[in-house]
Design a protein around this motif. Sequence first.
Motif, PDB file in Angstrom:
ATOM      1  N   SER A   1      62.291  16.851  37.574  1.00 35.35           N
ATOM      2  CA  SER A   1      62.514  14.899  38.125  1.00 35.35           C
ATOM      3  C   SER A   1      61.525  14.995  39.266  1.00 35.35           C
ATOM      4  O   SER A   1      61.369  15.470  40.085  1.00 35.35           O
ATOM      5  CB  SER A   1      64.082  14.875  38.511  1.00 35.35           C
ATOM      6  OG  SER A   1      63.992  13.639  38.653  1.00 35.35           O
ATOM      7  N   SER A   2      60.728  13.615  39.264  1.00 33.50           N
ATOM      8  CA  SER A   2      60.272  13.322  40.594  1.00 33.50           C
ATOM      9  C   SER A   2      61.154  11.813  40.433  1.00 33.50           C
ATOM     10  O   SER A   2      60.262  11.035  41.798  1.00 33.50           O
ATOM     11  CB  SER A   2      58.781  12.830  39.468  1.00 33.50           C
ATOM     12  OG  SER A   2      58.905  11.655  38.458  1.00 33.50           O
ATOM     13  N   ASN A   3      62.507  11.972  40.252  1.00 38.32           N
ATOM     14  CA  ASN A   3      62.979  11.158  41.096  1.00 38.32           C
ATOM     15  C   ASN A   3      63.671  11.551  42.066  1.00 38.32           C
ATOM     16  O   ASN A   3      64.481  12.546  42.151  1.00 38.32           O
ATOM     17  CB  ASN A   3      64.167  10.060  39.635  1.00 38.32           C
ATOM     18  CG  ASN A   3      64.867   9.308  40.682  1.00 38.32           C
ATOM     19  OD1 ASN A   3      64.982   9.348  41.749  1.00 38.32           O
ATOM     20  ND2 ASN A   3      65.054   7.771  39.746  1.00 38.32           N
ATOM     21  N   ILE A   4      63.494  10.978  43.370  1.00 40.72           N
ATOM     22  CA  ILE A   4      64.021  12.054  44.892  1.00 40.72           C
ATOM     23  C   ILE A   4      65.754  11.739  44.304  1.00 40.72           C
ATOM     24  O   ILE A   4      66.974  12.248  45.178  1.00 40.72           O
ATOM     25  CB  ILE A   4      63.285  11.084  46.579  1.00 40.72           C
ATOM     26  CG1 ILE A   4      64.476  11.668  47.366  1.00 40.72           C
ATOM     27  CG2 ILE A   4      63.537   9.629  46.498  1.00 40.72           C
ATOM     28  CD1 ILE A   4      63.107  13.565  46.930  1.00 40.72           C
ATOM     29  N   ALA A   5      66.101  10.405  43.648  1.00 42.21           N
ATOM     30  CA  ALA A   5      67.751  10.126  43.933  1.00 42.21           C
ATOM     31  C   ALA A   5      68.121  11.367  42.894  1.00 42.21           C
ATOM     32  O   ALA A   5      68.953  12.162  43.099  1.00 42.21           O
ATOM     33  CB  ALA A   5      68.198   9.288  43.284  1.00 42.21           C
ATOM     34  N   VAL A   6      67.618  11.419  41.567  1.00 43.23           N
ATOM     35  CA  VAL A   6      67.745  13.129  40.456  1.00 43.23           C
ATOM     36  C   VAL A   6      67.912  14.276  41.316  1.00 43.23           C
ATOM     37  O   VAL A   6      69.062  14.895  41.500  1.00 43.23           O
ATOM     38  CB  VAL A   6      67.036  12.666  39.294  1.00 43.23           C
ATOM     39  CG1 VAL A   6      67.500  13.906  38.622  1.00 43.23           C
ATOM     40  CG2 VAL A   6      67.062  11.108  38.812  1.00 43.23           C
ATOM     41  N   ILE A   7      66.560  14.138  42.635  1.00 46.30           N
ATOM     42  CA  ILE A   7      67.120  15.623  43.031  1.00 46.30           C
ATOM     43  C   ILE A   7      68.298  15.901  44.185  1.00 46.30           C
ATOM     44  O   ILE A   7      69.052  17.110  43.922  1.00 46.30           O
ATOM     45  CB  ILE A   7      65.692  15.230  43.724  1.00 46.30           C
ATOM     46  CG1 ILE A   7      64.678  15.964  42.095  1.00 46.30           C
ATOM     47  CG2 ILE A   7      65.649  16.947  44.180  1.00 46.30           C
ATOM     48  CD1 ILE A   7      62.987  15.373  42.908  1.00 46.30           C
TER      49      ILE A   7
END
Length: 506
Positions: free
Chosen positions: A352-358
Amino acid sequence: MLSTCITVAGSDCSGGAGIQADLKVFTAHSVYGMSAITAITSQNTIGVNGVHLIPAPFVEKQIDACMLDVKCNVMKTGMLFIPAILKVTLDMIDRYKLKTVVVDPLIATRKGVLLVLPGYLELFIKELIPRATILTPNIAEASILLKHMTQETIEIHHVDDVKTLGAKLIASGCKNIIIRCDGISFDNEFFVCKDSLTPSSWYVYVLCTSEVQLVIPQKWLSTKIAKGTSCALSSAIAANLANEMDVQTAVKRSVAYTQHALEYSFHLGRGANSLEYSSGYGCLPFEEGEFVGYFRNHPHLSQTWNFLFEHHFLQKFKNTTLAIDEFKKYLALKYHMLMNNAQAAGLTAFSSSNIAVIERSANIIQIIKEENVIHLQICKQYGLAPEQFVDRKPAFVNAHSSFINDVGQREGVLGIQVAMLPFSIILQDIFSKMDILDSGAFKPFVLHCKDSVTIEHINGLLRNLESEASTLVPEKIQQLLNILEQSISFEMAAFDITLDNETTIF
């Protein structure tokens, strides 16, 4: 007493938007609707071909007639057109001490073309925004308001940019704002789709208040083009507020209503679709704490769920018919299943490139890490050393690993959390409720399940799961139900292996 609401807006003779749409929405929400017409338009599903303004004093007369006779605490405003009508509306808000005002700005098209004169916009920002309980602009209108209020511009590349836009408008004097990202589709990682080659996944609403920034994604309906969606959203919010909901609940339910109205829109004329305004709309967002209960009480799963917990686990442990050697196998299998969950969360973060998902993935991994330390301590109390099982994976564990990794790739962190749900609920619902005095040889594990640290780990996973529930559309819920059913099957298989004397995993 029946809730009431007054809308101050233009008339759409074809019934698709404006006053006519507002009144349909009010009725769908069991709210008695009144109206003050600001303009009579000649329009249909194809477009507008004429506007006849109502003199401002007569707009005032309409509002007075309603307010002097029928008790009303909520006003919704649509197109007010000119400063004179805006001023009358402001006077009416003050005269009748209206505390709840929902403002659909209608100052620009979704492409950013201004529909009002600069003098109107200045008065709107200075006088109406401070009186508004909530604004419902499209993304272009929100950007125009920010430009006039702070001289700032924000380019929208990701949903986080919309959140920043909303936060700046709140800091500039808006009480609450729900931004409709009209004309913008987002991919699975919530980046703006720049071209037709990028699959569109989400249509996004962003609610910003002084306390929260909430992204409310809805399924992208590429084939659905209808007029009146802004009217549907704003009037639904007004109706829900009239029904004494708080702002956040009112907005979430109104988004669900608008999505349903669009999804089930139908073709009447030669142009845009007509929205389905009836009250029979489907899945509403889950309230806090409802999501796990939804799965547990689902008709298709409840029988399997109860059998799994009451027969496969509770009776075996309470009657101490489970041998210690069998229980050791169960502990070893659960170690590997926990590791599978952690690895899948790690892969989800990596892809993922979404910081919230990370961040959510990292949180799950940390919870599993802390839980696993305790799990290994429990294993030692039963004479089970890590070297006996950590590097030995039976075929069942490999099958479970493939399942969890597939879930992570398809459904992300949310799917992994649902897949972990049976194990979490087993601990909460069964072992933690057993009497320590009756637990016999299983006392160390029962004490572990009752430990506040363990319970907090489980609750941390459940909180993560509940926090994402409001974003779900019905199709996603069905996918998660399928995952849960498969996960329950693996949970039952783990216990069957435990009881199978022919299966050796050490």
